[in-house]
Design a protein around this motif. Structure first.
Motif, PDB file in Angstrom:
ATOM      1  N   SER A 118       0.003 -22.162  24.875  1.00  0.00           N
ATOM      2  CA  SER A 118      -0.117 -22.137  26.435  1.00  0.00           C
ATOM      3  C   SER A 118      -1.721 -21.711  26.528  1.00  0.00           C
ATOM      4  O   SER A 118      -2.299 -22.036  27.681  1.00  0.00           O
ATOM      5  CB  SER A 118       0.771 -21.486  27.002  1.00  0.00           C
ATOM      6  OG  SER A 118       0.696 -20.035  26.702  1.00  0.00           O
ATOM      7  N   GLU A 122      -2.430 -24.770  28.829  1.00  0.00           N
ATOM      8  CA  GLU A 122      -1.550 -24.272  30.330  1.00  0.00           C
ATOM      9  C   GLU A 122      -2.316 -22.799  30.518  1.00  0.00           C
ATOM     10  O   GLU A 122      -1.328 -22.189  31.174  1.00  0.00           O
ATOM     11  CB  GLU A 122      -0.050 -24.226  30.130  1.00  0.00           C
ATOM     12  CG  GLU A 122       0.443 -25.666  29.500  1.00  0.00           C
ATOM     13  CD  GLU A 122       2.013 -25.554  29.205  1.00  0.00           C
ATOM     14  OE1 GLU A 122       2.431 -26.510  28.935  1.00  0.00           O
ATOM     15  OE2 GLU A 122       2.478 -24.347  29.090  1.00  0.00           O
ATOM     16  N   THR A 177       4.075 -30.321  23.174  1.00  0.00           N
ATOM     17  CA  THR A 177       4.613 -29.178  24.059  1.00  0.00           C
ATOM     18  C   THR A 177       5.937 -29.363  24.531  1.00  0.00           C
ATOM     19  O   THR A 177       6.782 -28.507  24.427  1.00  0.00           O
ATOM     20  CB  THR A 177       3.433 -29.017  25.477  1.00  0.00           C
ATOM     21  OG1 THR A 177       3.584 -30.291  25.946  1.00  0.00           O
ATOM     22  CG2 THR A 177       2.257 -28.519  24.804  1.00  0.00           C
TER      23      THR A 177
END
Length: 223
Positions: A118, A122, A177
């Motif tokens: 992440s 992200e 993901t």
């Protein structure tokens, strides 16, 4: 009056070893809790170092976060490079091998990285220009490597290879993901499914590879 127990300290380490230890601790905390919910106190406590020692290695939490992002980015680029290097240029299905290698690199990178993926894909700090640049840099470097692989193994013109490399990065990243979170599809099955989908599109644009002695192919300009 009850005295507060002193914070335990980890054994003395060489500077590089200590930096690596702090990076490992920070990577785990940032990945699980996000940048904004982790303090330098949290990292120092988990790493069992004093804050002065921590700040000698990393002047701020943002500097530490950027170092962690760079560490993950280098691992991703290395994984993509290894996958491309493993593709056989003499294989008549060389283009498919490139696509499969790219997809596998992303799927296995996310699987091995765990929640720390992440940090690249992200990040909760991407409004910060420095972080955005670092996060984008890893994907851009991977796309450039993929572009070069498509140029060499599939014989695509540079503008097509650049566009497709960006698309492949996006497809492989989202698939990797999604699979990691759902755990409903095995790694190998994911690689084959996404490879089939991607290759059907790539194959429609592949031209014959240049014969030896042809003009050198144009290089990818980057994305």
């Amino acid at each position: 009056m009850t005295e507060t127990a002193p914070r335990p300290r980890s054994p003395r380490m060489a500077r590089d070893a200590r930096r690596a230890q702090v990076l490992t601790v920070a990577l785990d905390l940032f990945a699980r809790e996000g940048f904004h919910h982790v303090s330098m106190d949290d990292i120092a406590e988990r790493a069992q170092v004093s804050k002065p020692v921590l700040y000698r290695h990393f002047p701020s939490k943002l500097d530490l976060y950027l170092a962690v992002v760079d560490h993950r980015g280098e691992a991703l680029v290395a994984a993509v490079g290894a996958a491309l290097a493993a593709a056989d240029p003499d294989d008549p299905q060389g283009g498919r091998a490139v696509v499969r290698g790219i997809v596998r690199a992303y799927v296995e990178f996310v699987e091995d990285a765990g929640d720390s993926f992440s940090l690249l894909f992200e990040s909760d700090v991407t409004h910060d220009n420095d972080v955005r640049l670092r996060v984008d840099q890893a994907s851009a470097e991977a796309a450039r490597a993929i572009c070069g692989g498509l140029r060499e193994l599939a014989g695509l013109p540079p503008e097509h290879a650049e566009l497709l490399s960006t698309a492949l990065v996006g497809m492989a990243r989202v698939a990797a993901t999604s699979r990691y979170r759902s755990r409903r599809v095995a790694v190998d099955e994911t690689v084959e499914l996404v490879t089939q989908l991607a290759w059907r599109g790539v194959a429609g644009l592949v031209r014959d590879r240049p014969e030896p002695g042809d003009d050198a192919p144009e290089q990818c300009s980057g994305t």
